[in-house]
Write an enzyme that holds these catalytic residues in place. Structure first.
Site, PDB file in Angstrom:
ATOM      1  N   THR A 123       0.807  -1.227   0.000  1.00 44.43           N
ATOM      2  CA  THR A 123       0.000   0.000   0.000  1.00 44.43           C
ATOM      3  C   THR A 123       0.837   1.272   0.000  1.00 44.43           C
ATOM      4  OG1 THR A 123      -0.112   0.018   2.421  1.00 44.43           O
ATOM      5  CG2 THR A 123      -1.884  -1.128   1.239  1.00 44.43           C
ATOM      6  N   LYS A 124       2.149   1.170   0.168  1.00 45.35           N
ATOM      7  CA  LYS A 124       2.983   2.360   0.295  1.00 45.35           C
ATOM      8  C   LYS A 124       3.179   3.041  -1.062  1.00 45.35           C
ATOM      9  CE  LYS A 124       3.826   2.019   4.737  1.00 45.35           C
ATOM     10  NZ  LYS A 124       2.991   0.887   5.125  1.00 45.35           N
ATOM     11  N   ASN A 125       3.631   4.305  -1.040  1.00 42.91           N
ATOM     12  CA  ASN A 125       3.877   5.046  -2.278  1.00 42.91           C
ATOM     13  C   ASN A 125       4.847   4.300  -3.185  1.00 42.91           C
ATOM     14  OD1 ASN A 125       2.581   6.882  -0.563  1.00 42.91           O
ATOM     15  ND2 ASN A 125       3.596   8.639  -1.485  1.00 42.91           N
TER      16      ASN A 125
END
Length: 383
Positions: free
Chosen positions: A193-195
């Site tokens: 889910t991280k950038n």
């Protein structure tokens, strides 16, 4: 057309990113698999070099997860038994669990109500009350760096180390210095889910000092500098070569993706400005997030706050719009951390934020028409 007839607006849609880079990544992964470079293959070193160059950190050491990255930072800096580490109660569980895993003692300090990041005044008070403090661990929450102008003097005056929990902040900066190079060490997560995200768990720790980075490389591989010769007890926390290959491809795009996130955040601000919704929690409206002009925000999350958070979330769900709460229970109120000795009411800003924050959909590919739907649904709820 009713809400039921419209396509959902998910909180995050990774399929859109996959459509853009999936074929490139598949080729890179196939190359790793065909060559059998599964453990600490060349892609791991290439990714570490790329991160060190991007952040301007002296050393970058890949590991198995963001949680392990925090532990690795503490362990390599020799922060363990007998040491206290000051951090925030308004964060993901790993921020505190990594301190406990290192054998140190977490000391909590309240947050600033605007940025949701650690309050330097609260940190200074916690340090005064805990003379065994060795380090401060600020979290760059939601993609915005903690106030380094205020925190760095507290650390310097008390001869403390600074460790960045930068799990949500790859590409963020403060006064021109990248997250990952602000402190003595920093921990990144590449959870999907991280950038900047892997295709599974992955993490990385950066260090200011080359010798500390060298120790971290040994600690991530059972304390080995030579195969089967263990200088100390480490852990098995190597970054998979497959994940490094994925991340190397995505590194080519992360600057643009972060720019796109900033544009999405700016659109939200403009759309909300055209409504009567923006006000204060006290008057029953919503409070929008802000970007401190001293830094560069990468908008990992777009988090509003409202006293009617739970009802608003239910309303958005009924209209096919995703949202999330980061985080509904402050760490000092978690059952697993009762032994820390804190009580409800001790960190009022963190507790208030936990009752009021709501993350709206944000990702580089989010369309303007989808944002219009989000804002219109929120306006309808309050109207």
């Amino acid at each position: 057309m009713s809400a039921a007839d419209l396509a959902p607006v998910p909180t995050l849609d990774l399929s859109r990113q996959y459509a853009a880079v999936g074929e490139q990544i598949a080729r890179a992964v196939a190359d790793v698999c065909s060559a059998g470079r599964f453990i600490l293959g060349r892609e791991v070193g290439e990714f570490e070099t790329a991160v060190a160059r991007t952040t301007a950190a002296s050393e970058a050491v890949g590991c198995a997860s963001g949680t392990d990255a925090l532990w690795l930072a503490l362990a390599a800096l020799r922060i363990g038994e007998g040491a206290a580490v000051v951090t925030t109660p308004f964060s993901f569980f790993a921020t505190v669990s990594s301190i406990l895993r290192a054998g140190a003692r977490p000391v909590l300090a309240d947050i600033d109500p605007v940025s949701f990041n650690l309050s330097a005044d609260a940190v200074a008070e916690a340090v005064r009350a805990n003379p065994d403090t060795r380090a401060i661990m600020p979290v760059h929450l939601y993609g915005q760096c903690a106030d380094w102008d205020a925190l760095a003097p507290v650390a310097a005056q008390n001869n403390l180390l600074l460790i960045e929990d930068a799990a949500q902040a790859f590409g963020a900066s403060w006064n021109g210095v990248q997250a990952g190079a602000l402190g003595d060490a920093a921990a990144f997560s590449f959870y999907p889910t991280k950038n900047l995200s892997a295709w599974g768990d992955a993490g990385l720790t950066t260090f200011r000092d080359a010798a500390t980075g060298e120790l971290a490389r040994a600690l991530r591989a059972h304390g080995m500098r030579r195969r089967y010769y263990h200088d100390e007890v480490g852990w098995n926390s190597r970054l998979d070569t497959v994940q490094a290959a994925v991340l190397l491809i995505k590194m080519q795009y992360i600057a643009q993706w972060n720019d796109d996130r900033r544009r999405v955040a700016e659109r939200y601000a403009a759309l909300f400005a055209d409504t009567s919704l923006v006000g204060s929690v006290a008057d029953g409206g919503i409070v929008l997030p802000t970007a401190d002009p001293r830094g560069v925000h990468v908008w990992h999350q777009y988090v509003i706050r409202t006293p009617r958070r739970d009802d608003l979330r239910a309303h958005l769900t009924a209209h096919g719009i995703g949202s999330e709460v980061y985080y509904p229970v402050p760490l000092h109120m978690q059952d697993a951390l009762r032994d820390l000795g804190y009580r409800e009411g001790q960190f009022p800003e963190s507790e208030k934020a936990a009752r009021e924050v709501l993350a709206l959909p944000i990702y580089p590919e989010l369309r303007e028409d989808e944002q219009v739907r989000v804002v219109e649904a929120i306006h309808k709820f309050f109207a």
